[in-house]
Design an enzyme around this catalytic site. Structure first.
Site, PDB file in Angstrom:
ATOM      1  N   ASP A  63      28.909  49.152  36.685  1.00  0.00           N
ATOM      2  CA  ASP A  63      28.810  50.193  37.358  1.00  0.00           C
ATOM      3  C   ASP A  63      27.175  50.326  38.176  1.00  0.00           C
ATOM      4  O   ASP A  63      26.744  51.189  38.848  1.00  0.00           O
ATOM      5  CB  ASP A  63      28.958  51.496  36.367  1.00  0.00           C
ATOM      6  CG  ASP A  63      28.021  51.594  35.219  1.00  0.00           C
ATOM      7  OD1 ASP A  63      27.392  50.608  34.845  1.00  0.00           O
ATOM      8  OD2 ASP A  63      28.330  52.553  34.538  1.00  0.00           O
ATOM      9  N   GLU A  64      26.426  49.398  37.462  1.00  0.00           N
ATOM     10  CA  GLU A  64      25.073  49.404  37.935  1.00  0.00           C
ATOM     11  C   GLU A  64      24.833  49.089  39.258  1.00  0.00           C
ATOM     12  O   GLU A  64      23.847  49.370  39.848  1.00  0.00           O
ATOM     13  CB  GLU A  64      24.245  48.433  37.104  1.00  0.00           C
ATOM     14  CG  GLU A  64      24.163  48.678  35.367  1.00  0.00           C
ATOM     15  CD  GLU A  64      23.090  48.085  34.655  1.00  0.00           C
ATOM     16  OE1 GLU A  64      22.168  47.422  35.233  1.00  0.00           O
ATOM     17  OE2 GLU A  64      22.963  47.953  33.514  1.00  0.00           O
ATOM     18  N   TYR A  94      19.343  42.133  37.885  1.00  0.00           N
ATOM     19  CA  TYR A  94      20.627  41.881  37.241  1.00  0.00           C
ATOM     20  C   TYR A  94      21.808  42.757  38.153  1.00  0.00           C
ATOM     21  O   TYR A  94      22.700  42.014  38.703  1.00  0.00           O
ATOM     22  CB  TYR A  94      20.730  42.660  35.981  1.00  0.00           C
ATOM     23  CG  TYR A  94      22.147  42.703  35.434  1.00  0.00           C
ATOM     24  CD1 TYR A  94      23.014  41.826  35.139  1.00  0.00           C
ATOM     25  CD2 TYR A  94      22.664  44.105  35.255  1.00  0.00           C
ATOM     26  CE1 TYR A  94      24.595  42.015  34.544  1.00  0.00           C
ATOM     27  CE2 TYR A  94      23.914  44.391  35.180  1.00  0.00           C
ATOM     28  CZ  TYR A  94      24.908  43.262  34.522  1.00  0.00           C
ATOM     29  OH  TYR A  94      26.045  43.598  34.271  1.00  0.00           O
ATOM     30  N   LYS A 131      24.481  41.103  40.464  1.00  0.00           N
ATOM     31  CA  LYS A 131      26.174  41.498  40.279  1.00  0.00           C
ATOM     32  C   LYS A 131      26.808  42.176  41.626  1.00  0.00           C
ATOM     33  O   LYS A 131      27.800  41.968  42.019  1.00  0.00           O
ATOM     34  CB  LYS A 131      26.376  42.655  39.213  1.00  0.00           C
ATOM     35  CG  LYS A 131      26.176  42.003  37.971  1.00  0.00           C
ATOM     36  CD  LYS A 131      26.981  40.853  37.218  1.00  0.00           C
ATOM     37  CE  LYS A 131      28.308  41.383  37.020  1.00  0.00           C
ATOM     38  NZ  LYS A 131      29.249  40.277  36.354  1.00  0.00           N
TER      39      LYS A 131
HETATM   40  P1  NAD Z   1      27.555  38.358  27.611  1.00  0.00           P
HETATM   41  O1  NAD Z   1      26.030  38.206  27.852  1.00  0.00           O
HETATM   42  O2  NAD Z   1      27.728  38.732  26.132  1.00  0.00           O
HETATM   43  O3  NAD Z   1      28.299  37.165  27.775  1.00  0.00           O
HETATM   44  C1  NAD Z   1      28.290  36.186  28.962  1.00  0.00           C
HETATM   45  C2  NAD Z   1      28.994  35.041  28.828  1.00  0.00           C
HETATM   46  O4  NAD Z   1      28.874  34.209  29.817  1.00  0.00           O
HETATM   47  C3  NAD Z   1      28.306  34.151  27.488  1.00  0.00           C
HETATM   48  O5  NAD Z   1      29.527  33.596  26.782  1.00  0.00           O
HETATM   49  C4  NAD Z   1      27.539  32.989  28.359  1.00  0.00           C
HETATM   50  O6  NAD Z   1      27.447  31.935  27.519  1.00  0.00           O
HETATM   51  C5  NAD Z   1      28.362  32.741  29.349  1.00  0.00           C
HETATM   52  N1  NAD Z   1      27.829  32.142  30.679  1.00  0.00           N
HETATM   53  C6  NAD Z   1      26.370  32.751  31.054  1.00  0.00           C
HETATM   54  N2  NAD Z   1      26.199  31.905  32.121  1.00  0.00           N
HETATM   55  C7  NAD Z   1      27.159  30.900  32.396  1.00  0.00           C
HETATM   56  C8  NAD Z   1      27.397  29.734  33.108  1.00  0.00           C
HETATM   57  N3  NAD Z   1      26.354  29.793  34.139  1.00  0.00           N
HETATM   58  N4  NAD Z   1      28.433  29.259  33.064  1.00  0.00           N
HETATM   59  C9  NAD Z   1      29.441  29.621  32.240  1.00  0.00           C
HETATM   60  N5  NAD Z   1      29.447  30.502  31.298  1.00  0.00           N
HETATM   61  C10 NAD Z   1      28.316  31.337  31.321  1.00  0.00           C
HETATM   62  O7  NAD Z   1      28.004  39.473  28.591  1.00  0.00           O
HETATM   63  P2  NAD Z   1      29.014  40.817  28.357  1.00  0.00           P
HETATM   64  O8  NAD Z   1      28.317  41.918  27.890  1.00  0.00           O
HETATM   65  O9  NAD Z   1      30.326  40.043  27.535  1.00  0.00           O
HETATM   66  O10 NAD Z   1      29.547  40.894  30.025  1.00  0.00           O
HETATM   67  C11 NAD Z   1      30.590  40.228  30.322  1.00  0.00           C
HETATM   68  C12 NAD Z   1      30.689  40.503  32.022  1.00  0.00           C
HETATM   69  O11 NAD Z   1      30.821  41.815  31.978  1.00  0.00           O
HETATM   70  C13 NAD Z   1      29.445  40.119  32.770  1.00  0.00           C
HETATM   71  O12 NAD Z   1      30.059  39.984  34.125  1.00  0.00           O
HETATM   72  C14 NAD Z   1      28.894  41.587  32.860  1.00  0.00           C
HETATM   73  O13 NAD Z   1      28.171  41.687  34.015  1.00  0.00           O
HETATM   74  C15 NAD Z   1      30.090  42.572  32.807  1.00  0.00           C
HETATM   75  N6  NAD Z   1      29.751  43.953  32.154  1.00  0.00           N
HETATM   76  C16 NAD Z   1      29.039  43.971  31.213  1.00  0.00           C
HETATM   77  C17 NAD Z   1      28.971  45.257  30.556  1.00  0.00           C
HETATM   78  C18 NAD Z   1      28.517  45.601  29.128  1.00  0.00           C
HETATM   79  O14 NAD Z   1      28.089  46.655  28.918  1.00  0.00           O
HETATM   80  N7  NAD Z   1      28.063  44.703  28.393  1.00  0.00           N
HETATM   81  C19 NAD Z   1      29.477  46.297  31.387  1.00  0.00           C
HETATM   82  C20 NAD Z   1      30.179  46.080  32.659  1.00  0.00           C
HETATM   83  C21 NAD Z   1      30.142  44.855  32.864  1.00  0.00           C
HETATM   84  O1  DAU Z   2      26.062  49.962  32.908  1.00  0.00           O
HETATM   85  C1  DAU Z   2      26.904  48.702  32.408  1.00  0.00           C
HETATM   86  C2  DAU Z   2      25.545  47.556  31.892  1.00  0.00           C
HETATM   87  O2  DAU Z   2      25.238  48.231  30.726  1.00  0.00           O
HETATM   88  C3  DAU Z   2      26.114  46.190  32.125  1.00  0.00           C
HETATM   89  O3  DAU Z   2      26.158  45.910  33.122  1.00  0.00           O
HETATM   90  C4  DAU Z   2      25.051  45.347  31.271  1.00  0.00           C
HETATM   91  O4  DAU Z   2      25.546  44.188  31.275  1.00  0.00           O
HETATM   92  C5  DAU Z   2      24.362  45.957  29.898  1.00  0.00           C
HETATM   93  O5  DAU Z   2      23.636  45.265  29.414  1.00  0.00           O
HETATM   94  C6  DAU Z   2      24.316  47.390  29.974  1.00  0.00           C
HETATM   95  O6  DAU Z   2      22.990  47.694  30.805  1.00  0.00           O
HETATM   96  P1  DAU Z   2      21.951  48.599  30.264  1.00  0.00           P
HETATM   97  O7  DAU Z   2      20.706  48.131  30.815  1.00  0.00           O
HETATM   98  O8  DAU Z   2      22.416  50.213  30.481  1.00  0.00           O
HETATM   99  O9  DAU Z   2      21.978  48.526  28.623  1.00  0.00           O
HETATM  100  P2  DAU Z   2      20.942  48.351  27.379  1.00  0.00           P
HETATM  101  O10 DAU Z   2      21.618  48.207  26.096  1.00  0.00           O
HETATM  102  O11 DAU Z   2      20.194  46.906  27.792  1.00  0.00           O
HETATM  103  O12 DAU Z   2      20.060  49.508  27.597  1.00  0.00           O
HETATM  104  C7  DAU Z   2      20.854  50.910  27.157  1.00  0.00           C
HETATM  105  C8  DAU Z   2      19.671  52.030  27.501  1.00  0.00           C
HETATM  106  O13 DAU Z   2      19.032  51.906  26.443  1.00  0.00           O
HETATM  107  C9  DAU Z   2      18.971  51.663  28.724  1.00  0.00           C
HETATM  108  O14 DAU Z   2      18.716  53.216  29.336  1.00  0.00           O
HETATM  109  C10 DAU Z   2      17.734  51.198  28.257  1.00  0.00           C
HETATM  110  C11 DAU Z   2      17.474  51.593  26.915  1.00  0.00           C
HETATM  111  N1  DAU Z   2      16.858  50.733  25.871  1.00  0.00           N
HETATM  112  C12 DAU Z   2      17.366  49.471  25.825  1.00  0.00           C
HETATM  113  C13 DAU Z   2      16.820  48.678  25.004  1.00  0.00           C
HETATM  114  C14 DAU Z   2      17.234  47.311  24.761  1.00  0.00           C
HETATM  115  C15 DAU Z   2      15.878  51.314  25.289  1.00  0.00           C
HETATM  116  O15 DAU Z   2      15.317  52.343  25.250  1.00  0.00           O
HETATM  117  N2  DAU Z   2      15.525  50.309  24.363  1.00  0.00           N
HETATM  118  C16 DAU Z   2      15.715  49.118  24.051  1.00  0.00           C
HETATM  119  O16 DAU Z   2      15.148  48.550  23.232  1.00  0.00           O
END
Ligand code: NAD
Ligand code: DAU
Length: 350
Positions: free
Chosen positions: A131-132, A156, A160
Site C-alpha cells: 500500500d506504500e 522502498y 515497489k
Molecule cells: P522479507 O524481507 O521478510 O523477505 C524478502 C525475501 O526476499 C527474503 O527471503 C530474501 O532473501 C528474498 N530476496 C531478497 N532479495 C532477493 C533477490 N535479489 N533474489 C532472490 N530473493 C531475494 O519481506 P516480506 O515482509 O516477507 O515481504 C514480501 C513481499 O511482500 C515484498 O515484496 C514486500 O514488498 C511485500 N509486502 C510486504 C508487507 C509487509 O508488511 N511485510 C506488506 C505488503 C507487501
Molecule cells: O504498509 C506495508 C509496508 O509495511 C510493507 O510494504 C513494508 O515491507 C513493511 O516493512 C511495512 O512498512 P512500515 O515502514 O510501515 O513498517 P515498520 O515495521 O518498519 O514500521 C511501522 C511503523 O512503526 C512506522 O510508522 C515506523 C514506526 N517505527 C518502526 C520501527 C522499526 C518506529 O516508530 N520505530 C521503529 O523502530
C-alpha cells in the site's frame, strides 16, 4: 500445478508456501530465494521433507541465471515476493532497492515471458506489492482504493511502485497474464526483528528501550500474515487477469496505541508489573520522509471475491507475542546471525 514462489524464505513468503501446500493437495511449490539477511530457511523447517516442496538458491538480480532457470522449467504460475522490504534500510541504501525490486522484477518478467512465449493459457504472474505505493494519507481522512494515484515517498515505496508499473506494462505490451495486489502492514510469526512489532517484542523481552519515531502518531493498517496468504490464494485462483486488488485489515492503529497494547500483553505474559514495559518507550528522531498514515479500502476484494480478515488485532497480537516467546531459539538465531548457517548445514556450501 507447479508454482514458483520468489522470496519464499522471508516472512510473508514462508507463510504463503505453507498455506498453498496445505490448501491444495495437487500443488507443488518451488521456492526461489537468494537468502539475503531477511531470508531464513528455518521459517520452512516443517516443510523441508515434503515431496511437494523444493528450495532453489538464486538471485533475481542475475538475469542470465533467471533465463537458464526458466528455460529448464515451465512453471504454471509465479508468485513474486522477493524484495528488499525494510523502509529504514532503503533510506540507508537505496541502490539495493532499485537493483532487487526494480531490476530484479524486470529480469523475472523477461525470463517468464521467454519461458511462456506463445502459450500464456492457464498461466499467471502474481506480483505482491504494498500500500506504500499510494503515498501518505492525512490523519483520520480517506482510504487507499485501487484508483488512488501512485505517490511514493521512500526509496522502498518508489522501487515497489516502479516494479508495479513494469508488471502492468508487460501485461499491456506483451499480453503477459498478470495480477497485482497491494497490501497493508503484515504482522505475525517469522517476521524479521527489524520491523516494529517483532523488534519491540524482542526489546521488551530483554528490557531494552523501544525507539518510537517522532511522536508515535503515525498510523498503520495491520493485517494478520495468514490472512494475507489466504487473500493471495483467493486472488490467484479467482482474481481477474490484469486487475489490481487492495488487501487490508480494516485495522488502523497509531504506533503509540499499538505499542501500549503490546506492552500490556507483554507485561501479562512475562508476569511483570502492569505498566513496566511502557517505561521502556523512548521517543526518538523521526524517520526521514515518514508517511503519516496508511489505510486500505479492501471492499473490491470483499465484494468480488468474498475475502475478509479472519481475526481481530487483539487476538492476532496476543498470538504473535505467544509465538515469539515460545520460539526463543528462532529469535536468538536471528538476532545472533546463527540462522545464516542453516543453508550450509542443510544444502552444503553457498
Ligand atoms: P522479507 O524481507 O521478510 O523477505 C524478502 C525475501 O526476499 C527474503 O527471503 C530474501 O532473501 C528474498 N530476496 C531478497 N532479495 C532477493 C533477490 N535479489 N533474489 C532472490 N530473493 C531475494 O519481506 P516480506 O515482509 O516477507 O515481504 C514480501 C513481499 O511482500 C515484498 O515484496 C514486500 O514488498 C511485500 N509486502 C510486504 C508487507 C509487509 O508488511 N511485510 C506488506 C505488503 C507487501
Ligand atoms: O504498509 C506495508 C509496508 O509495511 C510493507 O510494504 C513494508 O515491507 C513493511 O516493512 C511495512 O512498512 P512500515 O515502514 O510501515 O513498517 P515498520 O515495521 O518498519 O514500521 C511501522 C511503523 O512503526 C512506522 O510508522 C515506523 C514506526 N517505527 C518502526 C520501527 C522499526 C518506529 O516508530 N520505530 C521503529 O523502530
Amino acid at each position: 500445478m507447479h508454482l514458483l514462489v520468489t522470496g519464499g524464505a522471508g516472512f510473508i513468503g514462508s507463510h504463503l508456501i505453507r498455506y498453498f501446500l496445505g490448501a491444495h493437495g495437487d500443488c507443488r511449490v518451488t521456492n526461489l530465494d537468494s537468502l539475503t539477511y531477511a531470508g531464513n530457511l528455518a521459517n520452512l523447517r516443517d516443510l523441508e521433507d515434503s515431496s511437494r516442496y523444493c528450495f532453489v538458491k538464486g538471485d533475481i538480480t542475475d538475469g542470465d541465471f533467471l533465463m537458464r532457470f526458466f528455460a529448464e522449467t515451465r512453471f504454471d504460475g509465479v508468485i513474486h515476493l522477493a524484495a528488499e522490504s525494510h523502509v529504514d534500510r532503503s533510506i540507508a541504501n537505496p541502490t539495493a532497492f532499485a537493483e532487487t525490486n526494480v531490476l530484479g522484477t524486470v529480469n523475472l518478467l523477461n525470463a517468464i515471458k521467454a519461458s511462456w512465449e506463445g502459450d500464456f493459457s492457464g498461466r499467471l504472474f502474481y506480483h505482491v506489492s504494498t500500500d506504500e505505493v499510494y503515498g501518505s494519507l492525512p490523519a483520520g481522512e480517506g482510504l487507499f482504493t485501487e484508483e488512488t494515484p501512485y505517490d511514493p515517498h521512500s526509496p522502498y515505496s518508489a522501487s515497489k511502485a516502479s516494479s508495479d508499473h513494469f508488471v502492468r506494462a508487460y501485461h499491456d505490451t506483451y499480453g503477459l497474464p498478470v495480477v497485482i495486489s497491494n497490501c497493508s502492514n503484515n504482522y505475525g510469526p517469522f517476521q524479521f526483528p527489524e520491523k516494529l512489532i517483532p523488534l519491540f517484542i524482542n526489546n521488551i523481552k530483554s528490557g531494552k528501550a523501544l525507539p518510537l519515531y517522532g511522536k508515535g502518531e503515525n498510523v498503520r493498517d495491520w493485517l494478520w500474515v495468514e490472512d494475507h496468504a489466504r487473500a493471495i490464494d483467493t486472488i490467484y485462483y479467482h482474481g481477474k487477469i490484469g486487475e489490481t486488488y487492495n488487501i487490508g485489515g480494516h485495522n488502523e492503529w497509531s504506533n503509540i496505541s499499538l505499542v501500549r497494547l503490546l506492552c500490556r500483553i507483554m507485561d501479562d505474559r512475562l508476569g511483570r508489573n502492569a505498566g513496566s514495559s511502557e517505561e521502556l518507550i523512548s521517543f526518538v528522531t523521526d524517520r526521514a520522509g515518514h508517511d503519516m498514515r496508511y489505510a486500505i479500502d479492501a471492499s473490491k476484494l470483499k465484494q468480488e471475491l468474498g475475502w475478509v480478515p479472519s481475526i481481530t488485532f487483539e487476538e492476532g497480537l496476543a498470538k504473535t507475542v505467544d509465538w515469539y516467546l515460545s520460539n526463543g531459539d528462532w529469535l536468538e538465531e536471528v538476532t545472533s546471525g546463527a540462522y545464516q548457517d542453516y543453508y550450509e548445514d542443510h544444502y552444503g556450501k553457498r
